[in-house]
Motif scaffolding. Structure first.
Motif, PDB file in Angstrom:
ATOM      1  N   GLY A   1      44.462  31.396  41.415  1.00  0.00           N
ATOM      2  CA  GLY A   1      45.563  32.207  41.342  1.00  0.00           C
ATOM      3  C   GLY A   1      45.526  33.314  40.037  1.00  0.00           C
ATOM      4  O   GLY A   1      46.446  34.244  39.824  1.00  0.00           O
ATOM      5  N   HIS A   2      44.285  33.219  39.277  1.00  0.00           N
ATOM      6  CA  HIS A   2      44.327  34.235  38.424  1.00  0.00           C
ATOM      7  C   HIS A   2      44.375  35.559  38.790  1.00  0.00           C
ATOM      8  O   HIS A   2      43.593  35.931  39.732  1.00  0.00           O
ATOM      9  CB  HIS A   2      42.823  33.842  37.641  1.00  0.00           C
ATOM     10  CG  HIS A   2      42.805  34.412  36.293  1.00  0.00           C
ATOM     11  ND1 HIS A   2      42.727  35.547  36.029  1.00  0.00           N
ATOM     12  CD2 HIS A   2      43.217  33.901  34.910  1.00  0.00           C
ATOM     13  CE1 HIS A   2      42.432  35.898  34.621  1.00  0.00           C
ATOM     14  NE2 HIS A   2      42.878  34.988  34.204  1.00  0.00           N
ATOM     15  N   PRO A   3      44.871  36.544  38.112  1.00  0.00           N
ATOM     16  CA  PRO A   3      44.814  37.977  38.572  1.00  0.00           C
ATOM     17  C   PRO A   3      43.369  38.559  38.878  1.00  0.00           C
ATOM     18  O   PRO A   3      43.029  39.334  39.655  1.00  0.00           O
ATOM     19  CB  PRO A   3      45.621  38.746  37.387  1.00  0.00           C
ATOM     20  CG  PRO A   3      46.431  37.627  36.808  1.00  0.00           C
ATOM     21  CD  PRO A   3      45.821  36.458  36.898  1.00  0.00           C
ATOM     22  N   ALA A   4      42.444  37.980  37.737  1.00  0.00           N
ATOM     23  CA  ALA A   4      41.123  38.914  37.877  1.00  0.00           C
ATOM     24  C   ALA A   4      40.264  38.110  39.036  1.00  0.00           C
ATOM     25  O   ALA A   4      39.225  38.629  39.545  1.00  0.00           O
ATOM     26  CB  ALA A   4      40.204  38.205  36.474  1.00  0.00           C
ATOM     27  N   ALA A   5      40.867  37.202  39.917  1.00  0.00           N
ATOM     28  CA  ALA A   5      40.177  36.475  40.907  1.00  0.00           C
ATOM     29  C   ALA A   5      39.913  37.352  42.098  1.00  0.00           C
ATOM     30  O   ALA A   5      39.355  37.049  43.151  1.00  0.00           O
ATOM     31  CB  ALA A   5      40.907  35.069  41.148  1.00  0.00           C
ATOM     32  N   LYS A   6      40.987  38.357  41.908  1.00  0.00           N
ATOM     33  CA  LYS A   6      41.195  39.505  43.327  1.00  0.00           C
ATOM     34  C   LYS A   6      39.815  40.291  43.163  1.00  0.00           C
ATOM     35  O   LYS A   6      39.440  40.888  44.231  1.00  0.00           O
ATOM     36  CB  LYS A   6      42.269  40.344  43.263  1.00  0.00           C
ATOM     37  CG  LYS A   6      43.523  39.455  43.315  1.00  0.00           C
ATOM     38  CD  LYS A   6      44.789  40.421  43.118  1.00  0.00           C
ATOM     39  CE  LYS A   6      45.156  40.913  41.775  1.00  0.00           C
ATOM     40  NZ  LYS A   6      46.223  41.822  41.458  1.00  0.00           N
TER      41      LYS A   6
ATOM     42  N   GLY B   1      41.381  25.099  44.281  1.00  0.00           N
ATOM     43  CA  GLY B   1      42.100  25.825  43.308  1.00  0.00           C
ATOM     44  C   GLY B   1      40.982  26.639  42.332  1.00  0.00           C
ATOM     45  O   GLY B   1      41.747  27.204  41.158  1.00  0.00           O
ATOM     46  N   VAL B   2      39.812  26.648  42.796  1.00  0.00           N
ATOM     47  CA  VAL B   2      38.863  27.510  41.804  1.00  0.00           C
ATOM     48  C   VAL B   2      38.204  28.627  42.751  1.00  0.00           C
ATOM     49  O   VAL B   2      37.823  28.481  43.756  1.00  0.00           O
ATOM     50  CB  VAL B   2      37.778  26.480  40.974  1.00  0.00           C
ATOM     51  CG1 VAL B   2      38.646  25.547  40.158  1.00  0.00           C
ATOM     52  CG2 VAL B   2      37.047  26.046  41.929  1.00  0.00           C
ATOM     53  N   VAL B   3      37.944  29.677  41.895  1.00  0.00           N
ATOM     54  CA  VAL B   3      36.740  30.534  42.406  1.00  0.00           C
ATOM     55  C   VAL B   3      35.837  30.984  41.370  1.00  0.00           C
ATOM     56  O   VAL B   3      35.827  30.728  40.283  1.00  0.00           O
ATOM     57  CB  VAL B   3      37.557  31.815  42.850  1.00  0.00           C
ATOM     58  CG1 VAL B   3      38.624  31.586  43.979  1.00  0.00           C
ATOM     59  CG2 VAL B   3      38.228  32.599  41.720  1.00  0.00           C
TER      60      VAL B   3
END
Length: 303
Positions: A174-179, A255-257
């Motif tokens: 869910g981290h913004p940078a994950a996009k 839950g991780v990328v």
């Protein structure tokens, strides 16, 4: 008494005749008779009754025969065993590896190849962190280790860097940078950095911290994880981010990328270490096959 005396004795006992026994083993009959007399003299009793058409075992000869009948076969087995050991085809080898090294696709292949090539060598495997592996190697509890340690301050340890590749960022899903497909480390300056303790993996720790500093910020140290697998779990719990060798992306956790690094990318190296004074032929075979495999094994974008 020499092994040849036993062979001569067994030939006469089997043939029941000195002439036929001499022909079977390829020597003259007089020298064979002399060798048997020498053996009887050393033992102190007659082994054969000389009869008109040959030779028969005495009671002493029969007792001697019962004991020595297997000697030639045992000697051949001993010779074969010694030759196999001399080629490193028997014995034991104890190999250690870090958790991240296990994810490098070539390392399991090395284990598999060695077992197939030397099935009689007992190979035991042990997973641990870099610091413990180095200690156990120095204390001769392990013979070789795969670890992400590009500098070991010990003249008694020989080190070969066998592969290298980029690290990647692991983020909460869910981290913004994950996009984004790539992440600049400077985007993570306000996030906690999750690492294993420096004393268990100094090379990895220093490279990750240096990568953050090179990106222009001092990392905020967050939760300490006991091993790299725990790092992934802590990131999944949204406790922060981390950098891991790219093979760790095989560890898929909810839950991780994983994302490539935008900018200067730290490199993780995988090394094979062993004691320079270890003369084990099984170890030499393991090292040579490992290095040969990694010379021919291409790991694009791999660590």
């Amino acid at each position: 008494m020499e092994l040849r005396h036993i062979r001569y004795f067994l030939a006469v006992a089997r043939e029941g005749n000195f002439t036929r026994a001499a022909a079977r083993i390829g020597i003259g009959q007089p020298p064979l008779s002399q060798q048997i007399r020498d053996l009887e003299t050393e033992i102190g009793t007659a082994l054969f009754h000389r009869v008109p058409h040959g030779a028969e075992l005495t009671e002493a000869g029969a007792a001697f025969h019962d004991v020595v009948a297997q000697f030639p076969d045992l000697a051949e087995r001993a010779i074969r065993a010694a030759r196999r050991a001399g080629r490193g085809e028997t014995g034991t080898i104890r190999v250690g590896f870090t958790a991240s090294a296990a994810f490098s696709p070539s390392v399991p292949g090395v284990f598999r190849d060695f077992r197939r090539a030397f099935p009689a060598v007992e190979m035991t495997l042990e997973e641990s962190n870099s610091a413990q592996l180095v200690t156990r190697l120095k204390e001769e509890q392990l013979d070789a280790v795969f670890l992400r340690q590009d500098a070991i301050a010990d003249d008694g340890i020989r080190l070969h860097v066998i592969s290298s590749g980029p690290m990647v960022v692991v983020l909460p899903a869910g981290h913004p940078a994950a996009k984004h497909d790539k992440v600049s480390l400077s985007q993570l300056r306000d996030d906690a950095l999750i690492l294993t303790p420096r004393d268990v993996g100094p090379t990895h720790y220093d490279k990750v911290v240096s990568a953050c500093r090179n990106a222009g910020f001092e990392p905020q140290m967050g939760q300490i994880a006991p091993q790299l697998g725990s790092v992934i779990n802590f990131v999944a719990a949204e406790l922060g981010f981390s950098l891991v060798p790219k093979p760790m992306t095989q560890l898929q956790a909810n839950g991780v990328v994983y994302r490539e690094i935008d900018g200067e990318v730290p490199i993780a190296e995988l090394s094979l270490a062993y004691r320079s004074n270890d003369i084990s032929i099984a170890l030499r075979n393991f090292v040579s096959r490992t290095l040969a495999a990694h010379r021919s094994f291409s790991e694009p974008d791999e660590d």
